[in-house]
Design a protein around this motif. Structure first.
Motif, PDB file in Angstrom:
ATOM      1  N   MET A 145       0.833  -1.292  -0.125  1.00 14.21           N
ATOM      2  CA  MET A 145      -0.147   0.059  -0.171  1.00 14.21           C
ATOM      3  C   MET A 145       0.978   1.173  -0.031  1.00 14.21           C
ATOM      4  O   MET A 145       2.004   1.287   0.381  1.00 14.21           O
ATOM      5  CB  MET A 145      -0.987   0.000   1.228  1.00 14.21           C
ATOM      6  CG  MET A 145      -1.726  -1.229   1.463  1.00 14.21           C
ATOM      7  SD  MET A 145      -3.423  -0.653   0.061  1.00 14.21           S
ATOM      8  CE  MET A 145      -4.222   0.632   0.794  1.00 14.21           C
ATOM      9  N   SER A 146       0.143   2.253  -0.248  1.00 11.51           N
ATOM     10  CA  SER A 146       0.694   3.726  -0.457  1.00 11.51           C
ATOM     11  C   SER A 146      -0.176   4.687  -0.104  1.00 11.51           C
ATOM     12  O   SER A 146      -1.328   4.533  -0.200  1.00 11.51           O
ATOM     13  CB  SER A 146       1.698   4.094  -1.514  1.00 11.51           C
ATOM     14  OG  SER A 146       0.619   3.866  -2.406  1.00 11.51           O
ATOM     15  N   ARG A 147       0.490   5.857   0.659  1.00 10.30           N
ATOM     16  CA  ARG A 147      -0.453   6.776   1.126  1.00 10.30           C
ATOM     17  C   ARG A 147       0.407   8.206   0.861  1.00 10.30           C
ATOM     18  O   ARG A 147       1.512   8.475   0.851  1.00 10.30           O
ATOM     19  CB  ARG A 147      -0.578   6.965   2.526  1.00 10.30           C
ATOM     20  CG  ARG A 147      -1.396   7.833   3.231  1.00 10.30           C
ATOM     21  CD  ARG A 147      -1.499   7.875   4.780  1.00 10.30           C
ATOM     22  NE  ARG A 147      -0.119   8.364   5.455  1.00 10.30           N
ATOM     23  CZ  ARG A 147       0.243   7.982   6.605  1.00 10.30           C
ATOM     24  NH1 ARG A 147      -0.391   7.073   7.345  1.00 10.30           N
ATOM     25  NH2 ARG A 147       1.322   8.405   6.914  1.00 10.30           N
ATOM     26  N   ILE A 148      -0.411   9.302   0.349  1.00 12.10           N
ATOM     27  CA  ILE A 148       0.094  10.743   0.141  1.00 12.10           C
ATOM     28  C   ILE A 148      -0.266  11.356   1.390  1.00 12.10           C
ATOM     29  O   ILE A 148      -1.176  11.410   1.881  1.00 12.10           O
ATOM     30  CB  ILE A 148      -0.639  11.375  -1.053  1.00 12.10           C
ATOM     31  CG1 ILE A 148      -0.509  10.577  -2.274  1.00 12.10           C
ATOM     32  CG2 ILE A 148      -0.068  12.847  -1.236  1.00 12.10           C
ATOM     33  CD1 ILE A 148      -1.404  11.019  -3.518  1.00 12.10           C
ATOM     34  N   ASP A 149       1.162  12.008   1.792  1.00  9.15           N
ATOM     35  CA  ASP A 149       1.219  12.953   3.202  1.00  9.15           C
ATOM     36  C   ASP A 149       0.930  14.273   2.804  1.00  9.15           C
ATOM     37  O   ASP A 149       0.239  14.930   3.497  1.00  9.15           O
ATOM     38  CB  ASP A 149       2.086  12.396   4.087  1.00  9.15           C
ATOM     39  CG  ASP A 149       1.899  11.063   4.587  1.00  9.15           C
ATOM     40  OD1 ASP A 149       1.554  10.922   5.714  1.00  9.15           O
ATOM     41  OD2 ASP A 149       2.139  10.078   3.940  1.00  9.15           O
ATOM     42  N   SER A 150       1.627  14.831   1.869  1.00  4.95           N
ATOM     43  CA  SER A 150       1.777  16.098   1.452  1.00  4.95           C
ATOM     44  C   SER A 150       1.755  16.122  -0.164  1.00  4.95           C
ATOM     45  O   SER A 150       2.184  15.505  -0.915  1.00  4.95           O
ATOM     46  CB  SER A 150       2.944  16.800   2.029  1.00  4.95           C
ATOM     47  OG  SER A 150       2.962  18.056   1.584  1.00  4.95           O
ATOM     48  N   PRO A 151       0.707  16.991  -0.823  1.00  2.00           N
ATOM     49  CA  PRO A 151      -0.099  18.331   0.155  1.00  2.00           C
ATOM     50  C   PRO A 151      -0.997  17.322   0.703  1.00  2.00           C
ATOM     51  O   PRO A 151      -1.465  16.210   0.288  1.00  2.00           O
ATOM     52  CB  PRO A 151      -0.615  18.761  -1.118  1.00  2.00           C
ATOM     53  CG  PRO A 151       0.321  18.491  -2.381  1.00  2.00           C
ATOM     54  CD  PRO A 151       0.728  17.359  -2.167  1.00  2.00           C
ATOM     55  N   GLY A 152      -1.814  17.954   1.704  1.00  2.71           N
ATOM     56  CA  GLY A 152      -2.764  17.705   2.472  1.00  2.71           C
ATOM     57  C   GLY A 152      -4.231  17.697   1.434  1.00  2.71           C
ATOM     58  O   GLY A 152      -4.133  18.584   0.631  1.00  2.71           O
ATOM     59  N   PRO A 153      -5.191  17.004   1.822  1.00  2.00           N
ATOM     60  CA  PRO A 153      -6.680  17.344   1.356  1.00  2.00           C
ATOM     61  C   PRO A 153      -6.870  18.648   1.154  1.00  2.00           C
ATOM     62  O   PRO A 153      -6.864  19.185   2.164  1.00  2.00           O
ATOM     63  CB  PRO A 153      -7.484  16.510   2.101  1.00  2.00           C
ATOM     64  CG  PRO A 153      -6.698  15.571   2.876  1.00  2.00           C
ATOM     65  CD  PRO A 153      -5.506  16.257   3.173  1.00  2.00           C
ATOM     66  N   PHE A 154      -7.050  19.028  -0.109  1.00  2.67           N
ATOM     67  CA  PHE A 154      -7.579  20.581  -0.255  1.00  2.67           C
ATOM     68  C   PHE A 154      -6.783  21.793   0.215  1.00  2.67           C
ATOM     69  O   PHE A 154      -6.982  22.541   0.175  1.00  2.67           O
ATOM     70  CB  PHE A 154      -8.992  20.748   0.274  1.00  2.67           C
ATOM     71  CG  PHE A 154      -9.947  19.626  -0.363  1.00  2.67           C
ATOM     72  CD1 PHE A 154     -10.385  19.817  -1.493  1.00  2.67           C
ATOM     73  CD2 PHE A 154     -10.480  18.767   0.845  1.00  2.67           C
ATOM     74  CE1 PHE A 154     -11.089  18.634  -1.998  1.00  2.67           C
ATOM     75  CE2 PHE A 154     -11.205  17.788   0.383  1.00  2.67           C
ATOM     76  CZ  PHE A 154     -11.645  17.954  -1.177  1.00  2.67           C
ATOM     77  N   GLU A 155      -5.432  21.135   0.233  1.00  5.09           N
ATOM     78  CA  GLU A 155      -4.513  22.310   0.611  1.00  5.09           C
ATOM     79  C   GLU A 155      -4.213  23.255  -0.570  1.00  5.09           C
ATOM     80  O   GLU A 155      -4.147  22.815  -1.381  1.00  5.09           O
ATOM     81  CB  GLU A 155      -3.292  21.473   1.015  1.00  5.09           C
ATOM     82  CG  GLU A 155      -2.226  22.194   2.183  1.00  5.09           C
ATOM     83  CD  GLU A 155      -0.880  21.627   2.560  1.00  5.09           C
ATOM     84  OE1 GLU A 155      -0.062  22.462   2.589  1.00  5.09           O
ATOM     85  OE2 GLU A 155      -1.160  20.500   2.541  1.00  5.09           O
ATOM     86  N   ARG A 156      -3.773  24.378  -0.102  1.00  7.78           N
ATOM     87  CA  ARG A 156      -3.115  25.537  -1.253  1.00  7.78           C
ATOM     88  C   ARG A 156      -1.844  25.581  -1.107  1.00  7.78           C
ATOM     89  O   ARG A 156      -1.250  25.857  -0.044  1.00  7.78           O
ATOM     90  CB  ARG A 156      -3.928  26.800  -1.174  1.00  7.78           C
ATOM     91  CG  ARG A 156      -5.537  26.698  -0.930  1.00  7.78           C
ATOM     92  CD  ARG A 156      -6.052  28.018  -0.690  1.00  7.78           C
ATOM     93  NE  ARG A 156      -6.067  28.907  -2.063  1.00  7.78           N
ATOM     94  CZ  ARG A 156      -6.915  28.755  -2.722  1.00  7.78           C
ATOM     95  NH1 ARG A 156      -8.075  28.070  -2.790  1.00  7.78           N
ATOM     96  NH2 ARG A 156      -7.005  29.610  -4.151  1.00  7.78           N
ATOM     97  N   VAL A 157      -1.249  25.079  -2.203  1.00  8.08           N
ATOM     98  CA  VAL A 157       0.285  24.984  -2.264  1.00  8.08           C
ATOM     99  C   VAL A 157       1.112  26.008  -3.323  1.00  8.08           C
ATOM    100  O   VAL A 157       0.420  26.364  -4.381  1.00  8.08           O
ATOM    101  CB  VAL A 157       0.748  23.502  -2.307  1.00  8.08           C
ATOM    102  CG1 VAL A 157       0.130  22.843  -1.255  1.00  8.08           C
ATOM    103  CG2 VAL A 157       0.336  22.952  -3.435  1.00  8.08           C
ATOM    104  N   SER A 158       2.260  26.081  -3.277  1.00  9.59           N
ATOM    105  CA  SER A 158       2.890  26.576  -4.362  1.00  9.59           C
ATOM    106  C   SER A 158       3.273  25.756  -5.494  1.00  9.59           C
ATOM    107  O   SER A 158       3.168  24.464  -5.363  1.00  9.59           O
ATOM    108  CB  SER A 158       4.402  27.282  -3.617  1.00  9.59           C
ATOM    109  OG  SER A 158       5.454  26.205  -3.819  1.00  9.59           O
ATOM    110  N   PRO A 159       3.575  26.136  -6.643  1.00 11.28           N
ATOM    111  CA  PRO A 159       3.668  25.557  -7.964  1.00 11.28           C
ATOM    112  C   PRO A 159       4.902  24.189  -7.625  1.00 11.28           C
ATOM    113  O   PRO A 159       4.877  23.255  -8.327  1.00 11.28           O
ATOM    114  CB  PRO A 159       4.132  26.429  -8.922  1.00 11.28           C
ATOM    115  CG  PRO A 159       3.790  27.603  -8.517  1.00 11.28           C
ATOM    116  CD  PRO A 159       3.650  27.801  -6.959  1.00 11.28           C
ATOM    117  N   THR A 160       5.843  24.573  -6.970  1.00 13.57           N
ATOM    118  CA  THR A 160       6.828  23.586  -6.554  1.00 13.57           C
ATOM    119  C   THR A 160       6.810  22.831  -5.365  1.00 13.57           C
ATOM    120  O   THR A 160       7.751  22.018  -5.047  1.00 13.57           O
ATOM    121  CB  THR A 160       8.259  24.333  -6.733  1.00 13.57           C
ATOM    122  OG1 THR A 160       8.212  25.231  -5.680  1.00 13.57           O
ATOM    123  CG2 THR A 160       8.586  25.165  -7.947  1.00 13.57           C
TER     124      THR A 160
END
Ligand SMILES: Nc1nc2c(c(=O)[nH]1)N[C@H]1C(S)=C(S)[C@@H](COP(=O)(O)O)O[C@H]1N2
Ligand SMILES: [Mo]
Length: 524
Positions: free
Chosen positions: A418-433
Motif C-alpha cells: 500500500m501507499s499514502r500521500i501525506d503532502s499536500p494534504g486534502p484541499f491544501e493550497r500550495v505553491s507550484p513547486t
C-alpha cells in the motif's frame, strides 16, 4: 442560660467513666483504619512503597521463609498477595481493637501503642530498597491522623457514657455514631484514592526501574536519507507518544515486570514458562519495524515505525519443541484478549518475530503492551501484535478462534502492499513547486517502486528514500512544477515481488483495505 453548652467537649466537667469494651474496641479500630488509609493516600502521592500498609506487607514478604512463600504461592496462586494483604488488614485491625481495649479508662496506653506502631511502620517504609527520604511523610501522616482520631473519638465516647454519678450524658450516642461513620467514610475514600494513585505509580515505577533498554545487537543507525520529513513525509521513526494505538481496552492492564510470565504450552514437547529476568537475560535484538492495523482505511493513519528491542521468539519455540501439526499459536493477553498467528511464520528465522520489551530505547510504553508484547513483521496487528502477552498455546486453527476472527475479521492477514500521500494534504493550497510526498509499505517484501500521477495523466516514478529494511516503510517524493489550479494526485506502489498495488477498492474488513490513495489540492 449559663448552663447552655456551645461546646460540650471542651466543657466536660468530670473525667469520663470507663468506656464499654465495645465502644473502646471500635474507637481503637477506627483510629487505626483512619491512620492507615491516610498513610496509603499520602504514599500514593509520594511512592507506592511509602504506603505504610504496603511497606509492612513488602517487609513481611521479605521476612517470610522460602518454604512459607512456596506454600502461599502453591495454595493461593496469583492471589497470594491478596491473601497476604487481607491477613495483614485483619491483624492490624485487631491491634487497633487492642489499643482501644487497653484504653477504657485513660487514652494514654492506646496512644503509646499507636506511636509504637507508627515507629514500626516508619522503619518498614525507610528500609524498603527503593525508599526516598520523603517517604517517611506517609507513616508520619498515618501516625498523626491515627493519634488524632483516637483522641477525638475517645473523648467523644467518654462524654457519651452515662455518668457514674448522675447518669447525665454530655454527648448523645447519635453524635458518637455519626462521628464514627464519618471517620470510616473518610478512611474509605482516602484508601481508595491512595489505591488509585499507588496502582498507577507502581506500574510507572516498575517501568522506570528498567532504565534504558540496551540491546545486545543494536539496530544500525537510521540513515539520514530514510525520510523526506522536511517535505512533508512522516519521520522514519515514529516517536512513542505519536505511535498509533489500537486495542479493545477502556483501562490499561496493570502488569508489573515482577508479576509477568509467559507460559508456552499446548502442542509442544516441553512446556516453557519465561519470566522477566529470564527473558531479559537472553540476547536482545533491536530492529526497526513498521506496524500496521488491518482497520486502516486507504490513506489512513494506523501505521507507525519504531526501533523495537526484544528476544527472538523462534529460539524459545525451538526449546519448547512445537508439534508439526500445530498450525496456530494462540496468544492471550493478561486481560483475556486473544490472537491467532500461523506457527510457521513465528518459526521462520527470516521473519524475526519477537517478544518485545523495548520501543525506541525505552521500556515498552504501558499502552503498547508493557511489559512484553508480540511483534511479527509483515502481519497486521490483530493476528500478531498481542500486547501484555502472558500465554501462548500451540494449537490448530480448527481448534480455536481468536477475538477478531469471532467478530468477522480474517484468519490469516499478511500486510498488503500500500501507499499514502501525506503532502499536500486534502484541499491544501500550495505553491507550484511543492513536492508530493508520502509513504509506501510492503513489509517482508520491500518497496521497489512508487509512482504518482496528476489528474489521471502519466504515472511518474517518484524518488525513494534510503531503504532501511524490507520490514519498514519507505518514503517517496515527486518534485515538479505544477500548473496553477485544482489537481488530483494518485499514488501506487510496487513491491519487490513485482506486484503493483491494485486500484480495486476493498474495505478493511476482513483482511485489509486496497485501492489507490488520492488527494485533491490547489496550486496558487
Ligand atoms: N491485548 C491486546 N493486544 C492487541 C490488541 C488488543 O486489543 N489487545 N490490538 C491489536 C491490534 S488490532 C493492533 S493493530 C496492534 C496495535 O498495537 P499498538 O497499539 O501498539 O500500535 O495491537 C494488537 N494487540
Ligand atoms: Mo489492528
Amino acid at each position: 442560660m449559663t448552663t447552655t453548652q456551645s461546646s460540650p467537649i471542651a466543657a466536660a466537667p468530670h473525667p469520663p467513666s470507663r468506656l464499654s469494651a465495645l465502644v473502646a474496641g471500635l474507637v481503637g479500630l477506627l483510629s487505626m483504619v483512619a491512620g492507615l488509609a491516610t498513610g496509603h493516600l499520602v504514599g500514593g502521592f509520594i511512592s507506592p512503597t511509602a504506603s505504610p500498609f504496603l511497606a509492612v506487607g513488602a517487609s513481611a514478604i521479605d521476612l517470610t521463609p522460602l518454604w512459607l512463600k512456596d506454600f502461599a504461592v502453591r495454595t493461593f496462586g496469583s492471589y497470594d498477595k491478596v491473601v497476604l494483604l487481607s491477613g495483614m488488614a485483619v491483624v492490624i485491625g485487631l491491634v487497633g481493637v487492642v489499643a482501644g481495649l487497653i484504653s477504657r479508662r485513660s487514652r494514654t496506653p492506646g496512644l503509646v501503642l499507636i506511636v509504637v506502631l507508627g515507629v514500626v511502620a516508619s522503619v518498614a517504609v525507610l528500609s524498603r530498597p527503593t525508599a526516598g527520604s520523603f517517604d517517611v511523610f506517609a507513616p508520619l501522616a498515618a501516625l498523626i491522623v491515627s493519634a488524632g482520631v483516637f483522641t477525638f473519638l475517645h473523648r467523644m465516647a467518654g462524654l457519651s457514657q452515662p455518668r457514674a454519678a448522675g447518669g447525665e450524658v454530655g454527648v448523645p450516642r447519635r453524635t458518637l455514631l455519626a462521628g464514627s461513620v464519618a471517620v470510616a467514610a473518610g478512611a474509605g475514600i482516602a484508601a481508595a484514592g491512595g489505591q488509585l494513585l499507588v496502582g498507577r505509580s507502581g506500574l510507572e515505577a516498575s517501568r522506570k526501574a528498567i532504565g534504558r533498554i540496551v540491546p545486545t545487537v543494536p539496530a544500525p543507525p537510521i540513515p539520514p536519507g530514510a525520510d523526506f520529513a522536511a517535505d512533508g513525509s512522516p519521520t522514519f521513526i515514529t516517536r512513542n507518544p505519536d505511535f498509533y494505538r489500537v486495542d479493545v481496552n477502556l483501562t490499561l492492564p496493570q502488569l508489573r515486570t515482577a508479576d509477568w510470565r509467559l507460559r508456552i504450552h499446548g502442542m509442544v514437547a516441553r512446556e516453557v514458562t519465561v519470566n522477566w529476568s529470564e527473558l531479559i537475560s537472553r540476547p536482545l535484538i533491536e530492529r526497526p519495524v513498521t506496524m500496521t492495523c488491518v482497520s486502516n482505511e486507504v490513506g489512513g493513519p494506523y501505521l507507525s515505525t519504531a526501533n523495537f528491542t526484544g528476544v527472538l521468539l523462534a529460539d524459545i519455540l525451538k526449546e519448547a519443541g512445537v508439534a508439526r501439526d500445530a498450525d496456530q499459536a494462540y496468544t492471550t493477553s493478561v486481560d483475556g484478549w486473544t490472537c491467532g498467528t500461523p506457527t510457521a511464520t513465528l518459526l521462520d528465522p527470516a521473519r524475526q518475530a519477537m517478544l518485545v520489551i523495548g520501543m525506541n530505547g525505552e521500556p515498552l510504553p504501558i499502552e503498547h503492551g508493557f511489559p512484553v508484547r508480540l511483534l511479527v513483521p509483515g502481519l497486521y496487528g490483530f493476528v500478531s501484535g498481542t500486547k501484555w502477552i502472558t500465554d501462548m498455546e500451540l494449537t490448530t486453527f480448527d481448534a480455536k478462534r481468536a477475538y477478531w476472527l469471532e467478530r468477522g475479521w480474517g484468519q490469516r492477514a499478511p500486510i498488503k502492499t500500500m501507499s499514502r500521500i501525506d503532502s499536500p494534504g486534502p484541499f491544501e493550497r500550495v505553491s507550484p513547486t511543492t513536492p508530493i510526498t508520502g509513504v509506501a509499505w510492503a513489509q517482508t517484501r520491500g518497496i521497489e517502486k512508487v509512482e504518482v500521477r496528476l489528474d489521471h495523466g502519466q504515472w511518474l516514478p517518484a524518488e525513494l528514500s534510503t531503504e532501511v529494511n524490507s520490514d519498514t516503510w519507505r518514503m517517496f517524493r515527486l518534485r515538479g512544477r505544477w500548473q496553477p489550479g485544482a489537481h488530483v494526485a494518485e499514488v501506487r506502489a510496487t513491491d519487490k515481488t513485482g506486484y503493483t498495488q491494485t486500484a480495486d477498492r476493498a474495505a478493511p474488513i476482513p483482511d485489509g483495505a486496497t485501492g489507490w490513495h488520492s488527494v485533491q489540492f490547489t496550486v496558487q
